[in-house]
Write a protein that holds these residues in place. Structure first.
Motif: not given
Length: 429
Positions: A165-169
């Motif tokens: 849930g913390t992945e951005t790239y």
């Protein structure tokens, strides 16, 4: 009826939009301004045609990316591409991540270190992404010791990832420096080899998977016979494919199939479940009762045929496909697999114990155990005089007894080739 149809269409459309949306924009590298991919080191963007790395082919659209994983002229030259994830990963949710890759056709070395990593909790200036690379490990990667050798065609890298849930790239590369990079020479008949390890990448996709079951089938299936069986799943999916090529939620499994898998499709995602088919070997044969003359034939080994996964239990409590018998008696056996069972029993007989004369003494006639199988070879008086000319049966012996005086007589008796001498005592009535 119309309301139902409209509602059903809306549900299907919503399902398709939610679970079939690629979360990577510009998935085939066609855009260079908006939604552009970000690179670490000098990543190349190629059209189809000849290049210094060899002939370039594109999988989708007109552009692909080239990544160098090892350079002969610069240490630790590992190139990466990164793209922001559209929307947000949901913690605990499964995503299908895939792209196509191909080794440059001039390469004579390759590696197994191809994977995908993530930058977490950061959406800042993409030009400083290179500062994060050393902190990223591959979250999913090509299996170890599987060197990638496909220099003449694209193959798909496709794996599933459970999000935090913390992945951005999303980042594609090898995530290893030269000292830890696994590589080895490959067989490539190129006329102009180069020592670099260089891959073309195209068509990157990330799809959210709908909620999928933990399993499609039971862990194993036990059949008590050798007939075809019907296997089915109660899981509802978009499509099904069985290991025997059948489609649909059920299939018929033939007796020679031991491992069966079912692949089910849920939106853009698939899951596969494999079970083992165990078949009970069925009846064995303990054979006929074992007849012994005394204990000289002991011990005797009793055997049944059984598969390694079957349990064989004897009446003595011993477990195993064979039993060493050291005494006459009745013996039984149970062979089982799950709820499938087969039982049998056998007698080990000492015929000496079966040649029994009664009543003795007797005043008129005598009997034997198993007397229908008894043969009296000789009847002799105490002085050794033989009283019969040839072997007689029990009925004939009783006829002879009516003519004999009270006295001691000796009988030579045979039962199934087992011989025993007995003393017979006749008394007055």
């Amino acid at each position: 009826m119309k309301i139902y149809r409209v509602f059903a269409f809306f549900c299907l459309s919503f399902y398709a939009n939610v679970f079939a949306q690629n979360l990577i924009v510009n998935h085939s590298f066609e855009q260079f301004t908006s939604n552009a991919w970000h690179s670490v080191l000098s990543v190349d963007f190629w059209n189809s045609g000849p290049s210094q790395e060899g002939n370039v082919t594109v999988k989708d659209g007109s552009i692909c990316v080239g990544l160098r994983f090892k350079s002969p002229i610069a240490d630790d030259w590992q190139e990466y591409i990164a793209q922001i994830i559209a929307g947000k990963f949901v913690a605990g949710k499964t995503y299908k991540i895939s792209f196509y890759y191909k080794l440059a056709d001039r390469c004579v070395f390759s590696t197994d270190d191809l994977g995908v990593g993530f930058v977490h909790n950061w959406v800042g200036n993409p030009t400083i992404l290179s500062g994060f690379i050393d902190q990223i490990d591959a979250s999913i990667k090509n299996p170890e010791n599987t060197i990638l050798t496909n220099y003449n065609q694209y193959r798909q890298f496709s794996q599933y990832y459970t999000a935090t849930g913390t992945e951005t790239y999303l980042v594609i590369g090898c995530f290893k420096k030269d000292a830890n990079l696994t590589y080895e020479p490959i067989s490539n008949p190129t006329a102009s080899p180069m020592p670099d390890i260089y891959f073309f990448i195209d068509e990157v996709e990330v799809f959210a998977c709908p909620n999928m079951p933990e399993s499609l089938l039971e862990n194993s299936y036990i059949s008590c016979n050798q007939l075809p069986i019907e296997l089915s799943t109660s899981v509802s999916a978009d499509s099904y494919l069985w290991s025997n090529g059948s489609v649909g939620s059920s299939t018929q499994i033939l007796p020679d199939e031991e491992l069966v898998w079912l692949e089910a499709t849920f939106g853009a995602c698939k899951m596969r479940d494999t079970i083992s088919i165990q078949r009970f070997s069925g009846p064995s044969d303990l054979g006929s009762d074992i007849l012994l003359c005394g204990t000289n034939g002991l011990p005797v080994e009793l055997k049944v045929s059984a598969l390694p996964n079957e349990t064989v239990t004897w009446s003595t409590g011993q477990v195993g496909s064979s039993l060493l018998v050291d005494a006459p008696g009745n013996y039984s056996v149970i062979k089982s697999l799950g709820t499938c069972t087969w039982t049998d029993e056998i007698q080990v007989l000492d015929l000496f114990e079966e040649i029994v004369l009664y009543p003795n003494p007797s005043s008129d006639e005598i009997h034997f155990k198993n007397e229908n199988a008894i043969s009296i070879l000789n009847v002799a008086s105490e002085d050794g005089k033989k009283l019969n000319l040839s072997p007689i049966n029990v009925q004939e012996l009783n006829q002879l007894i009516k003519e004999l005086k009270p006295a001691i007589y000796f009988l030579d008796v045979e039962l199934n080739s087992c011989f025993k001498s007995l003393k017979m005592c006749l008394i007055n009535q």
